[in-house]
Scaffold this motif. Structure first.
Motif, mmCIF file in Angstrom:
data_model
loop_
_atom_site.group_PDB
_atom_site.id
_atom_site.type_symbol
_atom_site.label_atom_id
_atom_site.label_comp_id
_atom_site.label_asym_id
_atom_site.label_seq_id
_atom_site.Cartn_x
_atom_site.Cartn_y
_atom_site.Cartn_z
ATOM 1 N N VAL A 158 64.271 -47.962 -48.243
ATOM 2 C CA VAL A 158 65.130 -47.619 -48.759
ATOM 3 C C VAL A 158 65.543 -46.492 -49.445
ATOM 4 C CG1 VAL A 158 65.233 -48.554 -51.289
ATOM 5 C CG2 VAL A 158 64.449 -50.828 -49.889
ATOM 6 N N VAL A 159 64.299 -46.078 -49.440
ATOM 7 C CA VAL A 159 63.497 -44.112 -49.814
ATOM 8 C C VAL A 159 64.367 -43.323 -49.631
ATOM 9 C CG1 VAL A 159 62.208 -42.761 -51.570
ATOM 10 C CG2 VAL A 159 62.190 -45.124 -51.548
ATOM 11 N N ASN A 162 67.926 -43.433 -48.896
ATOM 12 C CA ASN A 162 68.650 -42.934 -50.451
ATOM 13 C C ASN A 162 68.720 -41.490 -49.981
ATOM 14 O OD1 ASN A 162 69.684 -44.427 -52.233
ATOM 15 N ND2 ASN A 162 68.053 -46.196 -52.061
ATOM 16 N N VAL A 163 67.836 -40.657 -49.815
ATOM 17 C CA VAL A 163 66.840 -39.387 -50.487
ATOM 18 C C VAL A 163 67.739 -38.189 -49.277
ATOM 19 C CG1 VAL A 163 64.942 -37.503 -49.212
ATOM 20 C CG2 VAL A 163 64.617 -39.988 -51.019
ATOM 21 N N GLN A 165 70.664 -39.167 -47.804
ATOM 22 C CA GLN A 165 71.816 -39.295 -47.750
ATOM 23 C C GLN A 165 72.016 -38.514 -49.528
ATOM 24 O OE1 GLN A 165 73.941 -43.048 -47.752
ATOM 25 N NE2 GLN A 165 75.877 -42.128 -48.821
ATOM 26 N N GLY A 166 71.100 -38.169 -50.385
ATOM 27 C CA GLY A 166 71.427 -37.386 -51.738
ATOM 28 C C GLY A 166 71.212 -35.852 -50.985
ATOM 29 N N ALA A 197 68.172 -35.164 -54.813
ATOM 30 C CA ALA A 197 67.694 -36.036 -54.187
ATOM 31 C C ALA A 197 67.018 -37.537 -54.884
ATOM 32 C CB ALA A 197 66.779 -35.526 -52.655
ATOM 33 N N TRP A 200 68.947 -39.866 -56.629
ATOM 34 C CA TRP A 200 69.241 -41.118 -55.280
ATOM 35 C C TRP A 200 68.037 -41.887 -55.836
ATOM 36 C CZ3 TRP A 200 73.740 -42.229 -52.692
ATOM 37 C CH2 TRP A 200 74.853 -41.328 -52.453
ATOM 38 N N VAL A 201 66.990 -41.291 -55.579
ATOM 39 C CA VAL A 201 65.672 -42.028 -55.324
ATOM 40 C C VAL A 201 65.486 -42.881 -57.068
ATOM 41 C CG1 VAL A 201 62.818 -42.393 -55.450
ATOM 42 C CG2 VAL A 201 64.091 -40.331 -54.198
ATOM 43 N N SER A 203 67.571 -44.126 -58.782
ATOM 44 C CA SER A 203 69.082 -45.477 -58.517
ATOM 45 C C SER A 203 68.381 -46.636 -57.436
ATOM 46 C CB SER A 203 70.406 -45.344 -58.422
ATOM 47 O OG SER A 203 70.009 -44.387 -57.111
ATOM 48 N N SER A 204 67.500 -45.794 -57.246
ATOM 49 C CA SER A 204 66.826 -47.021 -55.925
ATOM 50 C C SER A 204 65.222 -47.948 -56.884
ATOM 51 C CB SER A 204 66.462 -46.990 -54.514
ATOM 52 O OG SER A 204 65.993 -45.616 -54.174
ATOM 53 N N SER A 208 62.920 -50.404 -54.935
ATOM 54 C CA SER A 208 62.038 -50.229 -54.145
ATOM 55 C C SER A 208 60.404 -51.043 -54.620
ATOM 56 C CB SER A 208 61.516 -48.798 -54.306
ATOM 57 O OG SER A 208 62.281 -48.063 -53.491
#
Lengths: 275, 294
Positions: A158-159, A162-163, A165-166, A197, A200-201, A203-204, A208
């Motif tokens: 998950v992380v 996101n990172v 992509q960030g 990044a 984005w973390v 936001s998840s 997580s």
């Protein structure tokens, strides 16, 4: 030097709360209704089981379920299990988030490595990682190690995504601006890539923590000597449906508390609206 | 390269552009220009964005580049900043050929370039932080610059808590606090409402008068260009953008951006430049049409 206080002070006001839709009850009424719905469901459960429409053996009895919960807390029996599950969740969360950030930054900044690892990451992500549970028990034993490992594999992806992509989607103007302001590569990393990044973390974070929790409980189901999952597993083995439901309710309440904690942390950590 | 001719031009008051090729090869004794585009061509694959652009900005001069939107003005600025390497030609900064980023330049971007996770003050001192200035000193300078752009007391705000005009002020302070010799500006005020824009333009002029940076200012707004600049350069429509004419703006300084627009000389200049622009854009258009017909 420049007098323009009138303009400077005209900051945009926060968006006004949306007007309530016609026919929508107020928040207090809504909370009462929501609590009422819960009571109705519990009452229906009780009535259906008492009237023997639903067999008690399979569905338990809500009164006995709450008695069970009360006993657990009154005798303190549950605390060691709650603490175990909490420790497993937190460890899986912290390790998963840190390794996810590290790997996401690394691959995000190195397109070559990212391209090389791409099919493997896809395969690992597609794999239902719960199947790793047995191997983790072999590797790390029945203690918290195997549960943490399982949670980490869930949180990590998950992380990581996101990172990754960030980093890939860092605002190019902010990046160019930082370069024009004289940032070297290391400074770009610490002042642009990582903060970008991290938003984005954050936001998840909810997802997580949820994943870490799933890893802990499923790990306990697969084999353990402690934890709320273990408690449920024991109850199930003795056909004690009431205790199973009690365990489920305790876990749900626990998950809600965790989620609330994340919301509080989020509010503290997120500064500047991530775009 | 075609140059606009102005049969109706005021003698002496308005100097028609000199042929661009004369600039670089000129007198060796003159101090080197802050910025020299030496026959710069930029291609993106088969597309030629800028073709054989030759222009310069003297030390301490305020030069505006005007052209229709999407004609490759930002490309020129990115080349000057060193963010983009020209396909052909060279960029000289104070007489030295530019390799890599232009360290002498500050860049005010058209889009919001502030870091959303930093407060106004921390955004302003970002450049000093990169340069390794001590925190206390950086913050002192940062607060000074916030005051200078009219934002004292707003240092703790985050970008999303500020209006567009305030964000531009922060960006201006962020760029100028590093004391760059050259300032590149890419339609910095185009997103602002008219009133805020006039205020910002006046502030920019005051700052420029105080610090005398060499400015290359890009805009599609001719009024803005005339009211701010020493010289206005007109670009042809893209693709293959290049300068087609330049005009010396002989309006007196200090100027008030709002008031100067009412003066007869301003109106006169405006009409002259607009005529040249229209004429050239039309010519370019006809040329393209002929090319298509052939």
């Amino acid at each position: 030097m420049i007098a323009n206080s009138a303009l400077a002070k005209s900051a945009p006001s926060r968006p006004a709360r949306r007007p309530r839709r016609k026919g929508m009850p107020g928040p207090l009424v809504m909370t009462t209704l929501q609590a009422g719905l819960l009571l109705v469901l519990l009452a229906a459960w009780y009535v259906l089981v008492s009237a023997k429409i639903f067999p008690v053996f399979f569905f338990g009895n809500p009164v006995q379920v709450f008695e069970q919960i009360f006993t657990w807390f009154a005798t303190g029996e549950i605390f060691v299990h709650l603490a175990t599950t909490l420790i497993e969740t937190l460890l899986a969360f912290v390790i998963g988030v840190l390794s996810g950030i590290g790997a996401g930054l690394w691959l995000g900044l190195s397109p070559l490595t990212a391209a090389l690892f791409d099919p493997y990451i896809k395969a690992l992500n597609a794999m239902p990682r719960v199947i790793l549970g047995p191997i983790f028990i072999v590797w790390f034993g029945l203690g918290i190690g195997s549960k943490v490992a399982l949670g980490v594999t869930l949180v990590f992806f998950v992380v990581f995504f996101n990172v990754f992509q960030g980093v890939r989607e860092v605002n190019p103007v902010i990046l160019a601006n930082a370069r024009m302001l004289g940032a070297n590569r290391r400074q770009l990393l610490s002042t642009v890539y990582i903060p970008s990044a991290l938003s984005w973390v954050f936001s998840s974070l909810h997802m997580s923590v949820g994943m870490a929790f799933v890893g802990a409980v499923v790990g306990e189901y697969l084999g353990s000597a402690r934890g709320v999952g273990y408690l449920i597993l024991q109850a199930e083995a003795t056909f004690d449906v009431n205790a199973v439901f009690a365990g489920i309710i305790v876990l749900t309440a626990f998950a809600l508390v965790l989620d609330f904690a994340v919301t509080v942390i989020e509010k503290r950590l997120i500064v500047g609206k991530p775009k | 390269m075609t140059l606009a001719t102005h049969p109706g031009a005021h003698p002496g008051a308005l100097r028609p552009a000199m042929p661009a090729t004369d600039h670089g090869a000129g007198s060796a004794a003159a101090p080197p220009p802050a910025l020299l585009f030496d026959h710069v061509t930029v291609r993106f694959g088969a597309y030629t964005a800028v073709s054989d652009a030759h222009l310069q900005v003297a030390d301490g001069e305020f030069v505006s580049i005007v052209g229709p939107t999407g004609c490759g003005k930002s490309t020129l600025l990115n080349v000057a900043a060193g963010l983009l390497e020209p396909t052909e030609g060279d960029i000289c900064v104070y007489g030295r050929s530019l390799a890599g980023l232009n360290r002498a330049a500050g860049y005010l971007f058209q889009a919001d370039a502030l870091m959303p996770w930093r407060t106004a003050l921390r955004n302003v001192i970002t450049g000093l932080e990169y340069a390794g200035t001590a925190r206390a000193e950086a913050e002192r300078l940062g607060n000074e610059w916030l005051a200078r752009v009219g934002l004292s007391g707003h240092g703790e705000r985050f970008p999303h808590e500020m209006s567009g005009g305030m964000r531009k002020r922060v960006a201006l302070a962020q760029t100028l606090i590093r004391d760059p010799r050259i300032v590149l500006m890419d339609e910095p005020f185009s997103a602002l409402d008219v009133q805020t824009r006039v205020l910002m333009e006046n502030e920019l002029l005051q700052l420029w008068t105080t610090y005398r940076k060499s400015v290359l200012f890009i805009t599609h707004d001719l009024e803005e260009a005339i009211s701010l600049s020493d010289r206005v350069i007109i670009l042809s429509a893209g693709p293959s953008t290049h300068p087609i004419a330049e005009f010396k703006i002989d309006l007196e300084r200090p100027r008030d951006v709002a008031e100067i627009r009412m003066t007869p000389r301003f109106v006169e200049l405006y009409h002259l430049i607009w005529d040249a622009m229209k004429e050239e854009v039309l010519k370019a258009y006809e040329r393209n049409q002929r090319k298509l017909a052939d």
